[in-house]
Motif scaffolding. Sequence first.
Motif, mmCIF file in Angstrom:
data_model
loop_
_atom_site.group_PDB
_atom_site.id
_atom_site.type_symbol
_atom_site.label_atom_id
_atom_site.label_comp_id
_atom_site.label_asym_id
_atom_site.label_seq_id
_atom_site.Cartn_x
_atom_site.Cartn_y
_atom_site.Cartn_z
ATOM 1 N N LYS A 99 0.819 -1.197 0.000
ATOM 2 C CA LYS A 99 0.000 0.000 0.000
ATOM 3 C C LYS A 99 0.857 1.253 0.000
ATOM 4 O O LYS A 99 0.548 2.236 -0.651
ATOM 5 C CB LYS A 99 -0.930 -0.015 1.212
ATOM 6 C CG LYS A 99 -1.884 1.180 1.251
ATOM 7 C CD LYS A 99 -2.791 1.104 2.449
ATOM 8 C CE LYS A 99 -3.716 2.313 2.501
ATOM 9 N NZ LYS A 99 -4.591 2.273 3.687
ATOM 10 N N ILE A 100 1.975 1.214 0.742
ATOM 11 C CA ILE A 100 2.829 2.391 0.854
ATOM 12 C C ILE A 100 3.476 2.729 -0.479
ATOM 13 O O ILE A 100 3.637 3.888 -0.836
ATOM 14 C CB ILE A 100 3.907 2.151 1.936
ATOM 15 C CG1 ILE A 100 3.242 2.028 3.307
ATOM 16 C CG2 ILE A 100 4.906 3.283 1.948
ATOM 17 C CD1 ILE A 100 4.201 1.761 4.434
ATOM 18 N N VAL A 101 3.839 1.698 -1.252
ATOM 19 C CA VAL A 101 4.489 1.948 -2.537
ATOM 20 C C VAL A 101 3.590 2.781 -3.438
ATOM 21 O O VAL A 101 4.039 3.671 -4.144
ATOM 22 C CB VAL A 101 4.849 0.607 -3.208
ATOM 23 C CG1 VAL A 101 5.261 0.828 -4.642
ATOM 24 C CG2 VAL A 101 5.982 -0.066 -2.444
ATOM 25 N N ASP A 102 2.272 2.501 -3.421
ATOM 26 C CA ASP A 102 1.346 3.268 -4.234
ATOM 27 C C ASP A 102 0.974 4.586 -3.571
ATOM 28 O O ASP A 102 0.640 5.557 -4.232
ATOM 29 C CB ASP A 102 0.083 2.449 -4.492
ATOM 30 C CG ASP A 102 0.357 1.237 -5.372
ATOM 31 O OD1 ASP A 102 -0.373 0.259 -5.235
ATOM 32 O OD2 ASP A 102 1.305 1.293 -6.172
ATOM 33 N N GLU A 103 1.036 4.635 -2.262
ATOM 34 C CA GLU A 103 0.557 5.802 -1.535
ATOM 35 C C GLU A 103 1.421 7.026 -1.788
ATOM 36 O O GLU A 103 0.899 8.135 -1.923
ATOM 37 C CB GLU A 103 0.516 5.482 -0.031
ATOM 38 C CG GLU A 103 -0.060 6.613 0.812
ATOM 39 C CD GLU A 103 -0.102 6.253 2.281
ATOM 40 O OE1 GLU A 103 -0.416 7.132 3.093
ATOM 41 O OE2 GLU A 103 0.202 5.087 2.607
ATOM 42 N N TRP A 104 2.719 6.870 -1.865
ATOM 43 C CA TRP A 104 3.580 8.044 -2.015
ATOM 44 C C TRP A 104 3.310 8.757 -3.337
ATOM 45 O O TRP A 104 3.505 9.979 -3.442
ATOM 46 C CB TRP A 104 5.056 7.645 -1.908
ATOM 47 C CG TRP A 104 5.599 6.886 -3.086
ATOM 48 C CD1 TRP A 104 5.660 5.538 -3.232
ATOM 49 C CD2 TRP A 104 6.160 7.434 -4.275
ATOM 50 N NE1 TRP A 104 6.211 5.204 -4.433
ATOM 51 C CE2 TRP A 104 6.536 6.351 -5.106
ATOM 52 C CE3 TRP A 104 6.377 8.722 -4.742
ATOM 53 C CZ2 TRP A 104 7.113 6.531 -6.359
ATOM 54 C CZ3 TRP A 104 6.962 8.900 -5.988
ATOM 55 C CH2 TRP A 104 7.326 7.807 -6.776
ATOM 56 N N GLN A 105 2.856 8.002 -4.350
ATOM 57 C CA GLN A 105 2.594 8.620 -5.646
ATOM 58 C C GLN A 105 1.343 9.493 -5.632
ATOM 59 O O GLN A 105 1.179 10.360 -6.490
ATOM 60 C CB GLN A 105 2.445 7.536 -6.712
ATOM 61 C CG GLN A 105 3.671 6.646 -6.846
ATOM 62 C CD GLN A 105 3.490 5.600 -7.928
ATOM 63 O OE1 GLN A 105 2.688 5.751 -8.840
ATOM 64 N NE2 GLN A 105 4.245 4.524 -7.833
ATOM 65 N N SER A 106 0.450 9.287 -4.676
ATOM 66 C CA SER A 106 -0.801 10.039 -4.628
ATOM 67 C C SER A 106 -0.775 11.187 -3.635
ATOM 68 O O SER A 106 -1.766 11.897 -3.498
ATOM 69 C CB SER A 106 -1.955 9.095 -4.277
ATOM 70 O OG SER A 106 -1.738 8.499 -3.008
ATOM 71 N N ILE A 107 0.343 11.387 -2.941
ATOM 72 C CA ILE A 107 0.436 12.478 -1.970
ATOM 73 C C ILE A 107 0.735 13.779 -2.701
ATOM 74 O O ILE A 107 1.754 13.870 -3.413
ATOM 75 C CB ILE A 107 1.524 12.173 -0.921
ATOM 76 C CG1 ILE A 107 1.133 10.942 -0.109
ATOM 77 C CG2 ILE A 107 1.741 13.367 -0.005
ATOM 78 C CD1 ILE A 107 2.147 10.553 0.933
#
Length: 379
Positions: free
Chosen positions: A176-184
């Motif tokens: 989840k974190i790998v995808d999360e940084w791209q949406s911040i």
Amino acid sequence: MEQLNLLYPKLKTIKGGWLLYKAPGGWGRRKLSLVPPEDCGYTGKILRAACKGPIYIAPLQEQLDTNPLPPTSETFSNMTKALCQKCKTLYPLQVLADHIKSCEITAVEDSVEESDHLDSDGNEPKGTKSPVDHTCPICLKTFPYETIEIHASSCGESADSHSEVADEVLPGCSAKIVDEWQSIPDPIKAMSLYRETQLRNHATQAPLSLYMDMRSTPAERDGALISFYKKTRVEWARPLYCKLEGDCAVGEGVTRFFFSTCIDRLKSGFSVNLSNIGVTRLFEGEVDHLVPSASPFLVDSDLFVVAGRILGHSFIHGGPCLSGLSPAFVHVLLGGNPETATVQLNDCPDLDIRETVKLLEKSELSNEEKNTVQDLAYA
């Protein structure tokens, strides 16, 4: 020859002779060129002259054995070693990570433990699952023991459909974190989360080791830095171990000094005599308007690849960044259209050309000034 046999013991078994080849700089496929030996063979002088890049050993009549060396090989005698917890064998740190993936001693232990759970007929009781099969906590699929770690390391990185399941089974999992940084939306927070993710994913790998001899000359230290960052297929998010030979400093201060030195070399130049110049500068111009050097030699020597690895390595480990670059260059570097880049006069590192361009600010030019501008336009 004795030193080569010590470093590469497999050369001792080669019969029929061998020669050394080197490759020029550049990308893609490169044609190897022969390093001609003298009548007495290869000497230290020949090797030093050819050591500006990788050197390839090519047997003339046999195939060189590419199987891994055993951990007891004398080649590993001076390397730092650690004990494999599975087979209880000492391995160099450089090969321990690959060995752990293929070490199968645990399979024997699993079979012994498994036998304790069998019934009187030698069958596994109903309602139990073989310890050889494991369930991935991200996608909930079952995989053999030998492949579960490899699968889990990349599971969910590109599969958005598993994000909700992963968060339910393992809150805060890396998928989840790998995808999360791209949406911040905040770039500072996104960079921080990306850095933390990369460091956490590689925290258990063998560290990259760098030894810098403070008693050596600046040219020798800079040459060691370039050689370190010319290595290929390196995971730069692995832990970093730096040691200063001839200096008593230890701890995080040594790492900060290492990255500060690397960034300073990108700004001021490397003290190596490449292309018959005393200092090799990758960037030219004045402060806050630095632009990459246009030297074809620097491009062919892959030094800009070295610069990119230094910047990425420093960023991942929280080191300093490269400041003072031209805003127009940064615009293009980050994917902007060169046509929309705002180029200022200070972005021109050549003072002679800058003075000629400055003539265009005048309302009227003399014949001599017109000829000067025309010559520059033709060039």
